[in-house]
Structure formats: structure tokens, C-alpha cells
Design a protein around this motif. Structure first.
Motif, PDB file in Angstrom:
ATOM      1  N   ASP A 395      53.797 164.828   1.611  1.00  0.00           N
ATOM      2  CA  ASP A 395      52.793 165.832   1.263  1.00  0.00           C
ATOM      3  C   ASP A 395      52.115 165.547  -0.069  1.00  0.00           C
ATOM      4  O   ASP A 395      51.120 166.200  -0.404  1.00  0.00           O
ATOM      5  CB  ASP A 395      53.431 167.227   1.213  1.00  0.00           C
ATOM      6  CG  ASP A 395      53.667 167.794   2.597  1.00  0.00           C
ATOM      7  OD1 ASP A 395      53.275 167.127   3.582  1.00  0.00           O
ATOM      8  OD2 ASP A 395      54.234 168.887   2.701  1.00  0.00           O
ATOM      9  N   LYS A 407      38.793 166.296   6.550  1.00  0.00           N
ATOM     10  CA  LYS A 407      39.261 167.681   6.460  1.00  0.00           C
ATOM     11  C   LYS A 407      38.198 168.618   5.892  1.00  0.00           C
ATOM     12  O   LYS A 407      38.514 169.629   5.279  1.00  0.00           O
ATOM     13  CB  LYS A 407      40.518 167.746   5.599  1.00  0.00           C
ATOM     14  CG  LYS A 407      41.718 167.040   6.212  1.00  0.00           C
ATOM     15  CD  LYS A 407      42.226 167.768   7.452  1.00  0.00           C
ATOM     16  CE  LYS A 407      43.515 167.145   7.950  1.00  0.00           C
ATOM     17  NZ  LYS A 407      44.073 167.904   9.079  1.00  0.00           N
ATOM     18  N   ASP A 475      44.678 174.329   6.105  1.00  0.00           N
ATOM     19  CA  ASP A 475      44.748 172.877   6.323  1.00  0.00           C
ATOM     20  C   ASP A 475      43.492 172.142   5.872  1.00  0.00           C
ATOM     21  O   ASP A 475      43.376 170.931   6.103  1.00  0.00           O
ATOM     22  CB  ASP A 475      45.058 172.527   7.782  1.00  0.00           C
ATOM     23  CG  ASP A 475      46.462 172.968   8.180  1.00  0.00           C
ATOM     24  OD1 ASP A 475      47.359 172.914   7.320  1.00  0.00           O
ATOM     25  OD2 ASP A 475      46.659 173.379   9.342  1.00  0.00           O
ATOM     26  N   ARG A 530      45.260 169.983  -0.932  1.00  0.00           N
ATOM     27  CA  ARG A 530      45.535 170.315   0.464  1.00  0.00           C
ATOM     28  C   ARG A 530      45.968 171.777   0.536  1.00  0.00           C
ATOM     29  O   ARG A 530      46.974 172.171  -0.066  1.00  0.00           O
ATOM     30  CB  ARG A 530      46.646 169.431   1.016  1.00  0.00           C
ATOM     31  CG  ARG A 530      46.316 167.947   1.040  1.00  0.00           C
ATOM     32  CD  ARG A 530      47.446 167.149   1.681  1.00  0.00           C
ATOM     33  NE  ARG A 530      47.118 165.717   1.727  1.00  0.00           N
ATOM     34  CZ  ARG A 530      47.629 164.802   0.905  1.00  0.00           C
ATOM     35  NH1 ARG A 530      48.509 165.156  -0.020  1.00  0.00           N
ATOM     36  NH2 ARG A 530      47.271 163.542   1.008  1.00  0.00           N
ATOM     37  N   SER A 532      47.709 173.724   2.564  1.00  0.00           N
ATOM     38  CA  SER A 532      48.572 173.571   3.737  1.00  0.00           C
ATOM     39  C   SER A 532      49.610 174.683   3.821  1.00  0.00           C
ATOM     40  O   SER A 532      49.959 175.315   2.825  1.00  0.00           O
ATOM     41  CB  SER A 532      49.280 172.215   3.695  1.00  0.00           C
ATOM     42  OG  SER A 532      50.026 172.085   2.501  1.00  0.00           O
ATOM     43  N   ASP A 533      50.084 174.931   5.019  1.00  0.00           N
ATOM     44  CA  ASP A 533      51.277 175.718   5.340  1.00  0.00           C
ATOM     45  C   ASP A 533      51.103 177.230   5.263  1.00  0.00           C
ATOM     46  O   ASP A 533      51.681 177.945   6.082  1.00  0.00           O
ATOM     47  CB  ASP A 533      52.465 175.327   4.439  1.00  0.00           C
ATOM     48  CG  ASP A 533      52.875 173.882   4.616  1.00  0.00           C
ATOM     49  OD1 ASP A 533      52.804 173.389   5.753  1.00  0.00           O
ATOM     50  OD2 ASP A 533      53.252 173.241   3.618  1.00  0.00           O
TER      51      ASP A 533
END
Length: 560
Positions: A395, A407, A475, A530, A532-533
Motif C-alpha cells: 500500500d 485512478k 479508491d 490513495r 483507500s479502504d
């Protein structure tokens, strides 16, 4: 000098047991790694208490309360040892009645549960600016952790700090936090502290903070039992003549003390010739940078803000302490919120050496001696761990141009600024009834607006109804450039996700990961991130906490 046997930052057995009353199953009171040895000088650097998870769980209570305790306080003075300090009986807001909360040690994959109990007295009116009248309301932020920022189920919260000043955890109330540390979380040093808009500066300035160490059992970087691990909070207090920091105004107007290390002024650190220690330096000061140099030694940095360097050390010494050009920004300095993890290998030559904080941007050119390092006793000749054993994380792989484009490639240009209310870059007119600045009659930074926002848009403070939210897709990978409109290097911090810094003042630099980065003076930093999650709302802001309290903050909302 503070007597370590009686200092409130050096717990006696009876005091240590008091913590246990706030603990449940799944918590152990254990020391960090420490090696013994035959030395005659007393080591007087206090150690935070250490609470360690058991069977994947660490659970405790944090009671927010006033407590009285003596501390040795010195004001800034020419770099000298010993400096002149006075014993001051302080009365400050604390966690569980102590300056400096315990270090919490967890493995990746563990669960941390903290019940925050606000036992402070009722809020009182201190200023005409209403939102600054909640200095006894609070909440809790887990600085640098990649964890859920939401209310994860009814009455149970993650890293949730989006309370209004009138909300939060008010006196007499409690809040349950529960954090699941991801299995792939970076291991290293993090910290926790209050983060309620309007009261964060007073509470962190009082000593309401503690460290978090995330372990990975698979890590092979440091395995020797001879390498002592030490968490060192670097802090300054702003005390009035009664030894208190009660109001926002007092937390800013009172003169700052010299640096304290774990609550001690100029403590003595004892090492044997050739000994290696593992230091985690945490800048918990609300405003001031810390630029460490140890006379006659090189400090071998291996991680910044819990993010390890790519299988190499960063040497820190007198020869590079003043490198603040774009390519080296921000040099070796820790700005508020930053952490260094570094190795110290004691000289083979016994003697006395001094740990200093050197001048850096916004430190007014001052240098301080913050500790005495005494090297004595039988030699050890411990080898330095190999940087080739530093872990790598999927990551935290580099964010390439290709990934950014794939992205979404969104770029944002944002501003941190302190401006006069009449500056053309500030929104006008100010909506009726909104509190954007302190009035002239209170004599504290009157008529200045502390703002964050987008380049090209009129700026407003966080407490305004006109403030905007940065909306981000889950994301997504984005590139942000943060500009400072001031001569102060505002330390930018964003919650939940780390920043991959790629440019300073528009010039490409050797990229690095961080969660707090000072913006170059009247300049910029550019990073990639990023998202993310986790969905939900969190904040980005200046980590000079008086600036954040006055409005230098914005919301981020990640949406699926």
C-alpha cells in the motif's frame, strides 16, 4: 533537575497500578525493550507507561481530568547546560491524572478499544467568540493511523473527529472508540490526542497525548535484545503564573517554555560506548519545530511518521541540520505532529554529549540544549541493524504517473492562510452572526482570518457555514498541491491516509511518505494520495493547533 523517583512523569509502582483500574482483559503493563549495564550516572529521562495488547486486543479507559503535578520549567535561553529551571506546581488537563498518557503497543490486526470519559468541570464563558468557550469539551484523534473515521455502529466510534464545538464529548459524557488495525498496516510510531475544533490547542498544550506503537511480528529490522527502545515526546508548555493553561487565549499568549522531553527539562540519557538505542521522537508541541542534533554523533533515521525509508538510512547531524532547500525540505526538522524513528549508536569514546534542537524555519533562529547524553561503562559495540531489512508495504509503493492517471488523475490546488479580514482573498461580506476572528478588545490576533480552501476561491474559516468539503471517490488516487500564503511553514496534516510527497515549490524531489508535511514558506508542497479502504468524513488542516482552532481546516468526504 527533576528527581526521576518523584517526577509525575516517572511513575512509582503505586501510581502505575492506578492505570490498571482502567484496564480490562487483553492489556498488559510491560516495558519497552531495555538492556541493562554497569553505569554510575543516573538516567533521568522519564519513560511513558506502556500498555500492550494481549490475544489481539487492548482495552482501557482514558479519563479527562484536571490534575496537579510539579514540573521543572525553563524559558527559552541561550544554549547552555545546565539551564536555569524552576519547579512549578502545574494544574493542567490530563488523561488519567498524568502529564503524558501511556504508550499503546499493538500488533497489526489487533483491536484497540478506548472509553473516553470526560471528567472536566462544566464549560465557562471565556471569550466573546462563542465556539472558543468549550475548552472542557473534547474528543479523540488517532494521528497517522489508517483506520475507519466513522461511527462504525451505534455508539461506537472509529477515528471520529467531525464534532461541532458545541458537541463532542462534553463534561460528564463518555464515548467508546474501537479501532481495528488493518493486517497490512505500516508498523511504527503514531500518537493520540484531542481534536475538538476550538479546544485542541489548550488540551494538547497541557500534555494530553500518548504514543501508539504498531508492531508487525514478521518485521526483522530490529531483533537484538541489546537495542533499547525509547518513546520521547518533545513538548513545550504555555503556563500562566499559577501554572495553568485554562483558556485558548492563555494557550497562545503565555510565553512558551523550553523543550521538555517526556516532561523533563534537560534530562540525562545514559548509554554505554558502542551501544545502540532505538528512539521514536514525537513532536507534540502545538506550534514549534524540533530539529535534533547530537554532538559528536550521527542519528540514523529510518522512518518518518511511521513510514520507513526505502531500505536506507537518513543521516542527521550538524553538517546537514540547516538543509532546508527545496531538494531537502523540510530538512531534519520535526514540525508539530511529525515523528522520527532513528537509531543512535553511542560513541566509542566515553564522555558527555548534548542533544540539541537547532534553528529551523519558524524557530526564530534559536538553538536549545534539550538533553545531556552520558556515554560511560563497559563497551558494547552493538552493530547497527541493516537498512536492507526495513520492510516494504504494497500500500506504500510509489504512486506513479500511470497509476494517478488510471485512478482519475484529479488534481486539487489548496491554500492555508492567515489573512486580514479585509484582504480581497477573504470572502466578503461575512455572514451575520458568524465568528471568523477575535475582536480587537480581546487583544489577541484581532481581525485575522485563519482559513483553508481552494486556489481561486474566496477563503473562509472552518467554522463558517460557507466552508466547503473536498469530495473524493473511494479508491481514487489524487494529486494535491498545498500553498502557504504566509512566512510560517504551516504543517499540513490529513487524517486516515498518508501523503506521498513528490514536489516542493513545484520542483521534483526524491519522493517520500508522510502524514504531516510543513508547507514551504510562501511556497507549496505537492503530494499524491490513495483514498483507500474507508468512506466517511474526516479533515485536513494546519497542525499548528492554534491555527486549526481558529479555522485553518477543511472537511474531506470519501464516498463510494
Amino acid at each position: 533537575m527533576t528527581d526521576p523517583k518523584t517526577s509525575p512523569a516517572q511513575p512509582r509502582r503505586r501510581e502505575a497500578l492506578q492505570w490498571a483500574f482502567g484496564l480490562t482483559a487483553g492489556t498488559a503493563l510491560v516495558p519497552l525493550a531495555s538492556c541493562g549495564g554497569s553505569t554510575t550516572t543516573e538516567d533521568t529521562l522519564p519513560e511513558p507507561q506502556v500498555l500492550t495488547s494481549v490475544n489481539g486486543r487492548l482495552e482501557l479507559s482514558l479519563n479527562v481530568q484536571y490534575a496537579s503535578q510539579p514540573l521543572d520549567i525553563a524559558m527559552q535561553q541561550p544554549a547552555a547546560y545546565p539551564g536555569k529551571a524552576a519547579r512549578v506546581q502545574t494544574t493542567l488537563r490530563t488523561f488519567n491524572g498524568r502529564y503524558m498518557a501511556p504508550t499503546l503497543v499493538l500488533n497489526v490486526g489487533d483491536t484497540l478499544r478506548i472509553q473516553l470519559n470526560n471528567q472536566l468541570p462544566a464549560n465557562t464563558r471565556q471569550t466573546a467568540v462563542n465556539y472558543l468557550n468549550y475548552q472542557n469539551s473534547t474528543n479523540l484523534h488517532f494521528h497517522g493511523l489508517h483506520v475507519d473515521p466513522r461511527e462504525i455502529r451505534p455508539g461506537v466510534f472509529g477515528d471520529y473527529v467531525v464534532d461541532t464545538p458545541e458537541g463532542g464529548v462534553q463534561p460528564g459524557q463518555s464515548r467508546q472508540h474501537e479501532l481495528k488495525i488493518p493486517d497490512n498496516h505500516t508498523n511504527g510510531i503514531y500518537w493520540y490526542h484531542p481534536h475538538l475544533h476550538g479546544s485542541s490547542n489548550v488540551q494538547v498544550s497541557s500534555g494530553m497525548f500518548g504514543a501508539i506503537l504498531i508492531r508487525d511480528p514478521q518485521d526483522r529490522f530490529i531483533t537484538s535484545p541489546d537495542i533499547r527502545e525509547r518513546v520521547i515526546h518533545v513538548h513545550k508548555l504555555n503556563l500562566n503564573k499559577e501554572g495553568r493553561t485554562d483558556s485558548f487565549k492563555g494557550s497562545v499568549e503565555e510565553a512558551a517554555s523550553a523543550f521538555l522531553l517526556n516532561g523533563a527539562y534537560q534530562p540525562t540519557i545514559v548509554m554505554r560506548p558502542g551501544e545502540v538505542q532505538n528512539w521514536h521522537l514525537v513532536n507534540t508541541a502545538a506550534f514549534y519545530p524540533f530539529n535534533p542534533v547530537l554532538d559528536g554523533h550521527t542519528l540514523w533515521g529510518y522512518a518518518k511518521d511511521g513510514n520507513v525509508y526505502d531500505r536506507q538510512f537518513k543521516p542527521m547531524h550538524a553538517g546537514n541540520a540547516a538543509q532546508f532547500d527545496d531538494a531537502h525540505w523540510p530538512g531534519n526538522a520535526l514540525y508539530p505532529g511529525n515523528r522520527h524513528s532513528l537509531l543512535v549508536k553511542a560513541s566509542d569514546t566515553p564522555g558527555v554529549y548534548y542533544l540539541r534542537s537547532m534553528a529551523s524555519p519558524s524557530s526564530d533562529g534559536t538553538e536549545e540544549i534539550v538533553a545531556r547524553v552520558v556515554v560511560e561503562g563497559p563497551p558494547m559495540n552493538t552493530p547497527l541493524p541493516s537498512p536492507q531489512n526495513l520492510p516494504r508495504y504494497e500500500d506504500h509503493r510509489p504512486i506513479t504517473d500511470e497509476e494517478l492517471a488510471e485512478k482519475g488523475g484529479k488534481q486539487r490546488n489548496l491554500v492555508l492562510a492567515v489573512l486580514n479580514k479585509n484582504d480581497e482573498r477573504v470572502m466578503s461580506p461575512i455572514p451575520e452572526g458568524e465568528e471568523w476572528f477575535l475582536p480587537e478588545e480581546e487583544g489577541l490576533m484581532p481581525n485575522f482570518v485563519f482559513a483553508a480552501g481552494s486556489v481561486g476561491a474566496k477563503l473562509v474559516p472552518f467554522q463558517s457555514s460557507l466552508t466547503t468539503t473536498q469530495m473524493v471517490a473511494l479508491d481514487a488516487v489524487e494529486e494535491w498541491t498545498i500553498y502557504s500564503l504566509n512566512a510560517y511553514p504551516h504543517p499540513f496534516h490529513i487524517h486516515v491516509n498518508d501523503s506521498y510527497v513528490v514536489k516542493v515549490n513545484g520542483q521534483a524531489v526524491t519522493p517520500f511518505w508522510t502524514d504531516t508535511i510543513p508547507v514551504a514558506v510562501n511556497g507549496s508542497v505537492t503530494f499524491r494520495m490513495r483514498f483507500s479502504d474507508f468512506t466517511g468524513k474526516f479533515v485536513w488542516h494546519c497542525h499548528a493547533l492554534d491555527h486549526e482552532d481558529l479555522g485553518m481546516m477543511q472537511l474531506v468526504e470519501v464516498v463510494a
